[in-house]
Each structure stands twice: as structure tokens, then as C-alpha cells.
Design an enzyme around this catalytic site. Structure first.
Site, mmCIF file in Angstrom:
data_model
loop_
_atom_site.group_PDB
_atom_site.id
_atom_site.type_symbol
_atom_site.label_atom_id
_atom_site.label_comp_id
_atom_site.label_asym_id
_atom_site.label_seq_id
_atom_site.Cartn_x
_atom_site.Cartn_y
_atom_site.Cartn_z
ATOM 1 N N ARG A 63 15.366 79.249 23.029
ATOM 2 C CA ARG A 63 15.049 79.020 21.609
ATOM 3 C C ARG A 63 14.032 79.988 21.046
ATOM 4 N NH1 ARG A 63 17.002 74.507 23.426
ATOM 5 N NH2 ARG A 63 15.648 74.971 25.160
ATOM 6 N N THR A 64 12.931 80.184 21.747
ATOM 7 C CA THR A 64 11.879 81.042 21.187
ATOM 8 C C THR A 64 12.417 82.459 21.017
ATOM 9 O OG1 THR A 64 10.250 79.672 22.305
ATOM 10 C CG2 THR A 64 9.480 81.778 21.471
ATOM 11 N N LYS A 92 8.990 101.302 38.841
ATOM 12 C CA LYS A 92 8.586 102.618 39.366
ATOM 13 C C LYS A 92 7.070 102.717 39.478
ATOM 14 C CE LYS A 92 12.297 104.787 36.683
ATOM 15 N NZ LYS A 92 12.495 105.676 35.544
ATOM 16 N N ARG A 113 6.260 87.298 25.642
ATOM 17 C CA ARG A 113 6.146 86.053 26.411
ATOM 18 C C ARG A 113 5.848 86.452 27.841
ATOM 19 N NH1 ARG A 113 9.783 80.677 26.813
ATOM 20 N NH2 ARG A 113 8.599 80.355 24.906
ATOM 21 N N HIS A 146 0.918 78.689 23.120
ATOM 22 C CA HIS A 146 2.227 78.955 22.517
ATOM 23 C C HIS A 146 2.057 78.722 21.010
ATOM 24 C CE1 HIS A 146 6.378 79.516 21.989
ATOM 25 N NE2 HIS A 146 6.872 78.720 22.923
HETATM 26 C C1 NCD Z 1 8.284 75.696 25.851
HETATM 27 C C2 NCD Z 1 7.573 76.829 26.536
HETATM 28 O O1 NCD Z 1 8.163 77.853 26.860
HETATM 29 O O2 NCD Z 1 6.378 76.683 26.715
HETATM 30 N N1 NCD Z 1 9.520 76.036 25.349
HETATM 31 C C3 NCD Z 1 9.571 76.572 24.098
HETATM 32 O O3 NCD Z 1 9.186 77.685 23.875
HETATM 33 N N2 NCD Z 1 10.043 75.790 23.132
HETATM 34 C C4 NCD Z 1 8.293 74.448 26.602
HETATM 35 C C5 NCD Z 1 8.843 74.437 27.996
HETATM 36 O O4 NCD Z 1 9.256 75.452 28.550
HETATM 37 O O5 NCD Z 1 8.861 73.353 28.548
#
Ligand code: NCD
Length: 341
Positions: A63-64, A92, A113, A146
Site C-alpha cells: 500500500r505505501t 559492489k 522505506r 511512519h
Molecule cells: C505498516 C508498516 O509498514 O509499518 N504498513 C503500512 O505501511 N501501512 C504496518 C505493518 O507493516 O504492519
């Protein structure tokens, strides 16, 4: 009145104050409304069509990743992505600092991320060397932060409680793995921007929310309770924010835990105690903590959260590039002030 942007990099939830949250939510609504018509979509696709984004995702995401991609596309940005570090020059022996510097020379926005909680800040730091000063957005860092999921959750809650006093005065129960759930931590920070909020942290003792978050709430004067019995709070809460067991961290840290979150799961039976006007949220992905038969309950809002996440991220990106005034005030040909509507 929309003004100059207050943030450039989006690294932590604590960067967002109440007026900024309100402005981003309003911007997200305007974007969403504009997208209802072809002319509106065509306008939105011009807002950032001079910019390009790179999504560097060192951890899994559905989703993100997709909502950031869609948000960029809606605003006319083209995107590239790296999702498997084995395909980068890291293999490398290149440092991630040099990788980020490279991104900044080729792209105008870096969305990251990472399992390292300090990675977004490290990325910003590395741009001070040979890179260009492009914005960095944290799309999830370690177990800590997050911020854009927290924006998504605030936007969703504001919509749910519109006309019912908004988020102020609401009782929010976080349930599940609160020790390692970064969305819980970032959302807790944003909840302190609202008045009269009370928080319940419902988790087994080993997975209770970190002491730093408890101390932060104490400093902010936000009342909270630690609970290990979901049934005790279910009838009191206005929002139940469910989370999954974050057991991928056990493997990374070489820890073996056998925690059964079964008593922290919702069931159709338990849902009977939930207030009629309450809201059920989940950042997703879910496991067994919300069975799919609950999805059709009118209090289940987690699928709306997914879509809201795209609009609030588009709002954030437009804001970071200082193009939000173009959208909020409308452009010539789009009916002047608020003309997109
Ligand atoms: C979350 C995350 O990645 O922290 N997911 C998200 O981005 N909606 C929650 C999770 O992974 O449980």
C-alpha cells in the site's frame, strides 16, 4: 490562508502541528474532488510535471509503495523505484550514502522505506556532500516512525468524525504489537495535537508501547492507560486501531518469541460491544486480528484508509514542493479561488 510551506523533508510525525494537519487534510479533500472530473485530473497532472521521484524501498510494501506511486502520478510526476537492494551497487560495496547522493542528482524527490530507523535522517545528511538538496520523505523507518501512515490515519479519523466534534475528545485504543508497530508510534504523536484525547494501549506486556512514547504523552499531558484485556476497552473506545504481530523483527534480531495475539483479535462476537458510532482502523497488512467478515461492518474503515493514504500523500508532496497554493486557490481557467471544486 495557505502560506509558505513549513516542512521540506518529512522525517518524523512530530514535524506536523495542528494547523499543518488541518491544511494537508483540506488539500487532500480538494485533490480528491478535483480528480472527479477529467479537467480536474488534467490540471492535477500539471502540478508537478516538472519533477521526478525515486522510491527506495528496502523493506516490503504494497500500500505505501503504491499509494506514493499513485500520488506522484496524479500530480504528473514520473517515478522510478528500487525495491530490491541486491540490484543496486550496494552489492559492489557502495555505501547507501553514495546511493542517495546519486538519487539526488537524478531525481527531485526521494521517498524511502528502511529497516534502519535512522536511514531517512542519514539520507538527508548524505545530501550535504556531493548531492543536491532534494526533499526526503520517510515511508517507514525501522520500528520507530511512519509519519505518512499517521497522516493517513488522521485524515481518515477527521473524515469519520466530521460533524461529530472531530478527533478532539475521542478515546483511541491501539491494539496488538505496540512495541514494534511504527504506525502506532507516529499516530500517537499526531494525536497529541488534538485536545481531550484519551489513549488505551492494549497489548500483552512484552509488546506494550515503548517507554519513550509513554513519557512523551506524560509531557504533553495526554491521558493514557496500559491494558492487556481488549474486552475491557472495546465498549469505551471511539476508535479501535488494530495492528498485526511484527514478527519479522524477531528473525532479524535472532529472538524467538511465542506470542499468541489471539486474545487481542477482533471477532464478530466481540464487535457487538463496540459503540455504534465507533471506527475500526488498521494500517494493514492484517493477519487474523480482523477476520474478513468484519469488513462489511459500517464501522470498518481500513479499506477507506488505503485510498485516503493516496490523497494525503499527494497533498504532502504538493505541499513540500510549495505548489499547494496553486491547488487551493485554483489557477486561471479553473474558476479562481477554490476553483477546482
Ligand atoms: C505498516 C508498516 O509498514 O509499518 N504498513 C503500512 O505501511 N501501512 C504496518 C505493518 O507493516 O504492519
Amino acid at each position: 490562508m495557505p502560506g509558505e510551506r513549513e516542512i521540506f523533508h518529512c522525517l518524523q510525525a512530530r514535524q506536523f502541528n495542528r494547523p499543518l494537519l488541518e491544511e494537508l487534510c483540506r488539500l487532500a479533500d480538494v485533490l480528491r474532488d478535483a480528480a472527479q472530473s477529467k479537467a480536474g485530473m488534467e490540471f492535477l497532472a500539471t502540478v508537478l510535471n516538472d519533477k521526478r521521484a525515486i522510491l527506495y524501498f528496502a523493506q516490503p510494501s504494497t500500500r505505501t509503495f503504491l499509494s506514493f506511486t499513485s500520488a506522484c502520478q496524479i500530480l504528473g510526476m514520473s517515478c522510478a523505484d528500487i525495491r530490491d537492494l541486491r540490484n543496486t551497487s550496494r552489492e559492489k560495496g557502495e555505501s547507501e550514502e553514495d546511493t542517495v547522493t546519486t538519487f539526488s542528482l537524478l531525481f527531485d524527490l526521494i521517498i524511502v522505506r528502511h529497516f534502519d530507523p535512522h536511514f531517512p535522517a542519514r539520507a538527508v545528511q548524505s545530501l550535504k556532500g556531493g548531492g543536491r538538496p532534494v526533499p526526503v520523505i520517510n515511508a517507514g523507518s525501522g520500528k520507530e516512525e511512519h509519519p505518512t501512515q499517521a497522516l493517513t490515519d488522521i485524515y481518515t479519523m477527521k473524515k469519520i468524525f466530521q460533524g461529530r466534534g472531530g478527533i478532539d475528545g475521542k478515546k483511541v485504543a491501539f491494539v496488538g504489537d505496540l512495541l514494534r508497530g511504527r504506525t502506532v508510534r507516529s499516530l500517537t504523536v499526531l494525536l497529541t495535537r488534538f485536545s481531550g484525547v484519551k489513549i488505551f494501549f492494549v497489548a500483552p506486556r512484552e509488546l506494550q508501547v515503548g517507554t519513550d512514547i509513554r513519557e512523551m504523552l506524560q509531557e504533553e499531558g495526554v491521558p493514557f492507560e496500559l491494558e492487556d484485556n481488549l474486552e475491557k476497552v472495546i465498549s469505551e473506545a471511539d476508535v479501535i486501531y488494530m495492528t498485526r504481530l511484527q514478527d519479522e523483527w524477531d528473525a532479524l534480531e535472532g529472538v524467538t518469541r511465542s506470542i499468541d495475539l489471539g486474545s487481542f483479535a477482533l471477532t464478530v462476537e466481540r464487535l457487538k460491544f463496540l459503540k455504534p458510532g465507533a471506527a475500526l482502523l488498521h494500517p494493514l497488512p492484517r493477519r487474523g486480528e480482523i477476520p474478513p467478515e468484519i469488513d462489511k461492518d459500517p464501522r470498518a474503515f481500513y479499506w477507506q484508509q488505503v485510498e485516503n493514504g493516496m490523497w494525503i500523500r499527494a497533498a504532502l508532496i504538493a505541499y513540500i514542493f510549495n505548489r499547494h497554493t496553486d491547488i487551493l486557490e485554483g489557477r486561471p481557467g479553473f474558476g479562481g479561488k477554490g476553483g477546482l471544486l
